[in-house]
Scaffold this motif. Structure first.
Motif, PDB file in Angstrom:
ATOM      1  N   ILE A  44      -2.037   6.013 -11.553  1.00 40.87           N
ATOM      2  CA  ILE A  44      -0.840   6.785 -11.212  1.00 40.87           C
ATOM      3  C   ILE A  44      -1.263   7.998 -10.387  1.00 40.87           C
ATOM      4  CG2 ILE A  44       1.014   8.237 -12.130  1.00 40.87           C
ATOM      5  CD1 ILE A  44       1.151   6.369 -14.540  1.00 40.87           C
ATOM      6  N   TRP A  45      -0.665   8.131  -9.212  1.00 40.32           N
ATOM      7  CA  TRP A  45      -0.844   9.350  -8.417  1.00 40.32           C
ATOM      8  C   TRP A  45       0.348  10.253  -8.711  1.00 40.32           C
ATOM      9  CZ3 TRP A  45      -4.029  12.447  -6.196  1.00 40.32           C
ATOM     10  CH2 TRP A  45      -3.560  13.448  -5.346  1.00 40.32           C
ATOM     11  N   ASP A  46       0.058  11.380  -9.334  1.00 43.67           N
ATOM     12  CA  ASP A  46       1.097  12.346  -9.693  1.00 43.67           C
ATOM     13  C   ASP A  46       1.120  13.443  -8.641  1.00 43.67           C
ATOM     14  OD1 ASP A  46       2.817  14.180 -10.844  1.00 43.67           O
ATOM     15  OD2 ASP A  46       2.123  13.775 -12.889  1.00 43.67           O
ATOM     16  N   GLY A  47       2.011  13.288  -7.674  1.00 42.53           N
ATOM     17  CA  GLY A  47       2.093  14.259  -6.594  1.00 42.53           C
ATOM     18  C   GLY A  47       2.546  15.629  -7.052  1.00 42.53           C
ATOM     19  N   ARG A  48       3.134  15.711  -8.244  1.00 43.13           N
ATOM     20  CA  ARG A  48       3.571  17.010  -8.760  1.00 43.13           C
ATOM     21  C   ARG A  48       2.382  17.907  -9.062  1.00 43.13           C
ATOM     22  NH1 ARG A  48       6.961  14.570 -13.670  1.00 43.13           N
ATOM     23  NH2 ARG A  48       4.861  13.698 -13.938  1.00 43.13           N
ATOM     24  N   ASP A  49       1.279  17.286  -9.527  1.00 34.50           N
ATOM     25  CA  ASP A  49       0.074  18.050  -9.876  1.00 34.50           C
ATOM     26  C   ASP A  49      -1.110  17.713  -8.985  1.00 34.50           C
ATOM     27  OD1 ASP A  49       1.369  19.235 -12.106  1.00 34.50           O
ATOM     28  OD2 ASP A  49       1.005  17.407 -13.279  1.00 34.50           O
ATOM     29  N   GLN A  50      -0.890  16.842  -7.998  1.00 34.37           N
ATOM     30  CA  GLN A  50      -1.973  16.409  -7.132  1.00 34.37           C
ATOM     31  C   GLN A  50      -3.162  15.884  -7.945  1.00 34.37           C
ATOM     32  OE1 GLN A  50      -2.083  16.715  -3.276  1.00 34.37           O
ATOM     33  NE2 GLN A  50      -0.025  16.294  -4.070  1.00 34.37           N
ATOM     34  N   LYS A  51      -2.886  14.884  -8.792  1.00 32.25           N
ATOM     35  CA  LYS A  51      -3.945  14.304  -9.618  1.00 32.25           C
ATOM     36  C   LYS A  51      -3.754  12.799  -9.725  1.00 32.25           C
ATOM     37  CE  LYS A  51      -1.869  14.667 -14.249  1.00 32.25           C
ATOM     38  NZ  LYS A  51      -2.041  15.212 -15.622  1.00 32.25           N
ATOM     39  N   LEU A  52      -4.865  12.129  -9.959  1.00 33.29           N
ATOM     40  CA  LEU A  52      -4.879  10.695 -10.189  1.00 33.29           C
ATOM     41  C   LEU A  52      -5.154  10.446 -11.663  1.00 33.29           C
ATOM     42  CD1 LEU A  52      -5.000   7.770  -8.846  1.00 33.29           C
ATOM     43  CD2 LEU A  52      -7.493   8.058  -8.954  1.00 33.29           C
TER      44      LEU A  52
ATOM     45  N   THR B  64      10.690   9.511  -6.936  1.00 31.30           N
ATOM     46  CA  THR B  64      10.730  10.836  -6.322  1.00 31.30           C
ATOM     47  C   THR B  64      11.366  11.818  -7.289  1.00 31.30           C
ATOM     48  OG1 THR B  64      10.902   9.871  -4.115  1.00 31.30           O
ATOM     49  CG2 THR B  64      11.523  12.179  -4.351  1.00 31.30           C
ATOM     50  N   THR B  65      10.659  12.909  -7.586  1.00 26.08           N
ATOM     51  CA  THR B  65      11.172  13.966  -8.452  1.00 26.08           C
ATOM     52  C   THR B  65      11.404  15.220  -7.607  1.00 26.08           C
ATOM     53  OG1 THR B  65       9.124  15.089  -9.071  1.00 26.08           O
ATOM     54  CG2 THR B  65       9.612  13.022 -10.204  1.00 26.08           C
ATOM     55  N   PRO B  66      12.114  16.204  -8.137  1.00 18.94           N
ATOM     56  CA  PRO B  66      12.357  17.430  -7.361  1.00 18.94           C
ATOM     57  C   PRO B  66      11.080  18.178  -6.975  1.00 18.94           C
ATOM     58  CG  PRO B  66      13.885  17.280  -9.203  1.00 18.94           C
ATOM     59  CD  PRO B  66      12.887  16.187  -9.392  1.00 18.94           C
ATOM     60  N   VAL B  67       9.985  17.913  -7.674  1.00 17.53           N
ATOM     61  CA  VAL B  67       8.747  18.663  -7.401  1.00 17.53           C
ATOM     62  C   VAL B  67       7.618  17.778  -6.904  1.00 17.53           C
ATOM     63  CG1 VAL B  67       9.247  20.596  -8.934  1.00 17.53           C
ATOM     64  CG2 VAL B  67       8.164  18.532  -9.861  1.00 17.53           C
ATOM     65  N   GLY B  68       7.935  16.561  -6.504  1.00 19.10           N
ATOM     66  CA  GLY B  68       6.883  15.703  -5.973  1.00 19.10           C
ATOM     67  C   GLY B  68       7.085  14.250  -6.314  1.00 19.10           C
ATOM     68  N   GLU B  69       6.340  13.396  -5.613  1.00 17.88           N
ATOM     69  CA  GLU B  69       6.440  11.953  -5.779  1.00 17.88           C
ATOM     70  C   GLU B  69       5.391  11.458  -6.773  1.00 17.88           C
ATOM     71  OE1 GLU B  69       7.664   8.732  -2.490  1.00 17.88           O
ATOM     72  OE2 GLU B  69       5.645   9.566  -2.213  1.00 17.88           O
ATOM     73  N   VAL B  70       5.762  10.478  -7.582  1.00 18.42           N
ATOM     74  CA  VAL B  70       4.840   9.838  -8.513  1.00 18.42           C
ATOM     75  C   VAL B  70       4.776   8.356  -8.155  1.00 18.42           C
ATOM     76  CG1 VAL B  70       4.270   9.365 -10.922  1.00 18.42           C
ATOM     77  CG2 VAL B  70       5.440  11.498 -10.314  1.00 18.42           C
TER      78      VAL B  70
ATOM     79  N   THR C 100       0.845  -1.197   0.000  1.00 17.44           N
ATOM     80  CA  THR C 100       0.000   0.000   0.000  1.00 17.44           C
ATOM     81  C   THR C 100       0.875   1.240   0.000  1.00 17.44           C
ATOM     82  OG1 THR C 100      -0.175  -0.038   2.404  1.00 17.44           O
ATOM     83  CG2 THR C 100      -1.949  -1.090   1.170  1.00 17.44           C
ATOM     84  N   TYR C 101       0.278   2.303  -0.499  1.00 14.20           N
ATOM     85  CA  TYR C 101       0.913   3.624  -0.533  1.00 14.20           C
ATOM     86  C   TYR C 101      -0.100   4.593   0.043  1.00 14.20           C
ATOM     87  CZ  TYR C 101       2.656   7.977  -2.760  1.00 14.20           C
ATOM     88  OH  TYR C 101       3.095   9.249  -3.025  1.00 14.20           O
ATOM     89  N   LEU C 102       0.258   5.262   1.128  1.00 12.11           N
ATOM     90  CA  LEU C 102      -0.703   6.096   1.831  1.00 12.11           C
ATOM     91  C   LEU C 102      -0.107   7.480   2.091  1.00 12.11           C
ATOM     92  CD1 LEU C 102      -3.601   5.732   2.910  1.00 12.11           C
ATOM     93  CD2 LEU C 102      -2.607   5.095   5.117  1.00 12.11           C
ATOM     94  N   ARG C 103      -0.766   8.495   1.547  1.00 11.85           N
ATOM     95  CA  ARG C 103      -0.389   9.882   1.777  1.00 11.85           C
ATOM     96  C   ARG C 103      -1.648  10.644   2.170  1.00 11.85           C
ATOM     97  NH1 ARG C 103       3.536   7.279   1.450  1.00 11.85           N
ATOM     98  NH2 ARG C 103       5.488   7.703   0.319  1.00 11.85           N
TER      99      ARG C 103
END
Length: 614
Positions: free
Chosen positions: A129-137, A66-72, A38-41
């Motif tokens: 895919i959870w794109d933490g850079r844009d806060q979108k699924l 992990t990218t410089p602007v967020g986790e994917v 699981t992945y939980l944020r």
């Protein structure tokens, strides 16, 4: 091959809801018996159950970068058959890889191309895919819909899962089934996006969905397009042979034992022979599996659906390609076992009413799983190449409804609705609904300039099978195989092959005066003559009247509780009359009704849904 589940909630802290995510994920354990993760944020939870097929030690999920602007992060189900070529391309663009898995390739491809990743994939897949850079699924389903994926919009996000049971496990979901859900259940038109439960949707094949704070957005990235076919007949046969050979070779890639499903028909035999050829180069034998019923071959009588038994043709192919063959022999009594029915209904999440066809397929897959983890199937060749008998009956094709509903007895209007409680039957009005769905399906067909009226009719017919009929079969195949942790691959669903054959004129598809001419001639060099000449025969079904008698006995047991919730849906009068009829003279349509009665009873017991039937 795996099971995925997840939850996005922009107005909540999901790190406090790990128990709910765990419950959703565990419903997918049958799809992924080898591992869980699981992945939980704060605003997202992703769950994964793994069936290890490629890179057994390195393909654990959820997988993150992990990218410089967020986790994917990604959870992935299925296979990308071109992952090795994609990995090479991505390495050339500077990407580095920690594993040998196709999962990491797809994740890296998303980092490179974003949502356009869908244009680069060849395979069967459903992933999130959870794109933490844009806060979108981002939710994606493969072009033909081989792998399932469902979602359930909420006021502040979405729930999703490979199967409805994952979504239903979330405590915030009410298991409501209303007349809209039941209407399609009994109509069986495979309406786009339908899911039985209120508020739930199936993601369409070839579709990408994004979920962010602005809501849910849907984009179709692939559909059948009309294009002029300019190849000669000889070149077309050669192209089909080349495409299919390449597809089978790619789909044989596996780090676990694999096999083929062999029925003795043209479709499965072609896959078996091509797989045998590819493995022979490596000094290996192909492993094949078939299914039969005790006494079926010896006592076979041609009926309204089948002219010949499968077994003689299976033996011909197994000898011809020197396969390591296993014949799974089923007792018809096992098919009527309530425990087997319950397992099949639980796998499918709906009381589909396919009865013995579902139950036998479940038992076949269960037996295969003792030897192999991956199987190749001939599923979908009839839809791609035009193999069903009704393709050749113009009156049927011009009947103004889905052709199979005029030919397959359990799918006739009577077969679908005679067993429904009379008041509910009137409210559902399945006849009108089916007509509306047929009109909508025909309207989706893109015309080709200069096409004759007859070729237009055949294009419509092929389109209906590739966008409606085959989706039901693929869902059945996936659910029943994954219920026992078996990955079934379908080479005939390769989108390049589908696109190419779809646009081949009907006269070329039938140039030898028979069904599936292109496939027959493409595969003839590797097949025994008996199979090349064989007439189409559907998946086997027991002919023993004792099977119907056992169904009747079980229905009589249900009738002992006249106030049961079952009879809010099922006509008790029909059930009583049919349970006392002579099983020896029972039609397939009536027997199908008994199957549906028992399926509905099992489904109600499993799920206890809220019924809103007003």
């Amino acid at each position: 091959m795996c099971g995925i589940a997840g939850w996005v909630a922009f107005d909540a802290d999901l790190t406090r809801r790990g128990d709910a995510l765990d419950a959703m994920t565990e419903t997918m354990a049958c799809r992924g018996p080898d591992a869980r993760g699981t992945y939980l944020r704060t605003h997202v939870g992703l769950g994964h159950r793994r069936l290890a097929v490629i890179d057994l030690p390195g393909g654990a999920q959820p997988m993150t970068v992990t990218t410089p602007v967020g986790e994917v992060a990604m959870v992935y189900s299925g296979e990308s058959y071109n992952f090795q070529e994609l990995r090479d391309r991505l390495k050339g663009k500077g990407h580095t890889f920690r594993t040998d898995s196709d999962t990491e390739v797809v994740l890296r491809a998303y980092l490179e191309w974003g949502e356009s990743v869908v244009d680069h994939l060849d395979g069967m897949y459903a992933f999130a895919i959870w794109d933490g850079r844009d806060q979108k699924l981002v939710l994606v389903r493969d072009r033909m819909g081989v792998k399932p994926l469902f979602y359930y919009p909420t006021p502040d996000g979405v729930l999703f899962g490979s199967e409805p049971k994952a979504i239903l496990a979330n405590p915030g979901v009410r298991k409501v089934v209303d007349t809209a859900g039941l209407r399609e259940l009994f109509a069986q038109t495979k309406a786009p996006g339908w899911a039985l439960y209120k508020g739930m949707r199936e993601i369409l094949p070839g579709t990408l969905i994004t979920v962010d704070r602005g809501g849910v957005k849907e984009r179709t990235y692939w559909r059948l397009r009309a294009q002029e076919h300019t190849d000669s007949r000889e070149d077309t046969v050669a192209r089909v042979r080349d495409l299919l050979t390449g597809v089978v070779e790619r789909q044989m890639i596996s780090d676990v034992p694999r096999c083929v499903l062999l029925s003795g028909g043209l479709d499965s035999s072609a896959i078996t022979a091509l797989a045998a050829d590819r493995l022979a180069v490596k000094g290996e034998r192909v492993r094949s599996f078939s299914v039969d019923f005790l006494g079926q071959e010896e006592n076979f009588v041609p009926d309204e659906m089948r002219d010949t038994p499968d077994s003689p043709f299976v033996r011909d192919v197994a000898r011809h390609v020197n396969s390591e063959h296993h014949n799974v022999m089923l007792d018809p009594a096992d098919l009527s076992d309530p425990a087997v029915r319950r397992a099949a209904v639980a796998a499918r999440d709906i009381p589909n009413g396919f009865g013995d066809l579902d139950n036998s397929l479940y038992l076949l897959f269960k037996a295969i799983r003792e030897h192999s983890t991956v199987a190749l199937s001939g599923e979908s060749a009839d839809e791609v190449f035009g193999g069903y008998p009704w393709f050749f009956h113009e009156q049927v094709l011009r009947s103004g409804t889905f052709p199979w509903m005029t030919v397959i007895p359990p799918l006739s209007l009577a077969g679908r609705t005679d067993h429904v409680e009379p008041g509910l039957r009137e409210r559902l009005d399945v006849a009108t609904y089916t007509a509306d769905q047929y009109s909508a399906a025909v309207a989706e067909v893109e015309p080709l300039d200069g096409e004759s009226e007859f070729d237009r009719l055949m294009r419509i017919t092929c389109h209906l099978h590739l966008t409606r009929f085959v989706r039901s079969l693929l869902d059945r195949k996936d659910r029943l195989s994954m219920a026992v942790g078996l990955e079934v691959r379908v080479p005939f669903c390769n989108h390049e092959l589908v696109e190419y054959v779809y646009n081949t004129p009907w006269a070329m598809k039938t140039f030898d005066g028979r069904e599936k001419s292109l496939l027959r001639h493409a595969a003839a060099p590797v097949l025994p003559r008996s199979v090349v000449d064989r007439v189409k025969s559907p998946y086997p079904s027991p002919q023993n009247p004792g099977y119907a008698a056992r169904l009747q006995e079980q229905v009589r047991e249900l009738l002992a509780e006249p106030g049961a919730p079952l009879f809010a849906i099922i006509d008790s009068g029909w059930a009583k009359q049919t349970a006392e009829a002579d099983p020896a003279g029972m039609s397939l349509a009536v027997r199908g009704g008994l199957e549906r009665v028992l399926d509905v009873a099992a489904w109600l017991d499993l799920h206890s849904p809220e019924l809103d039937l007003d």
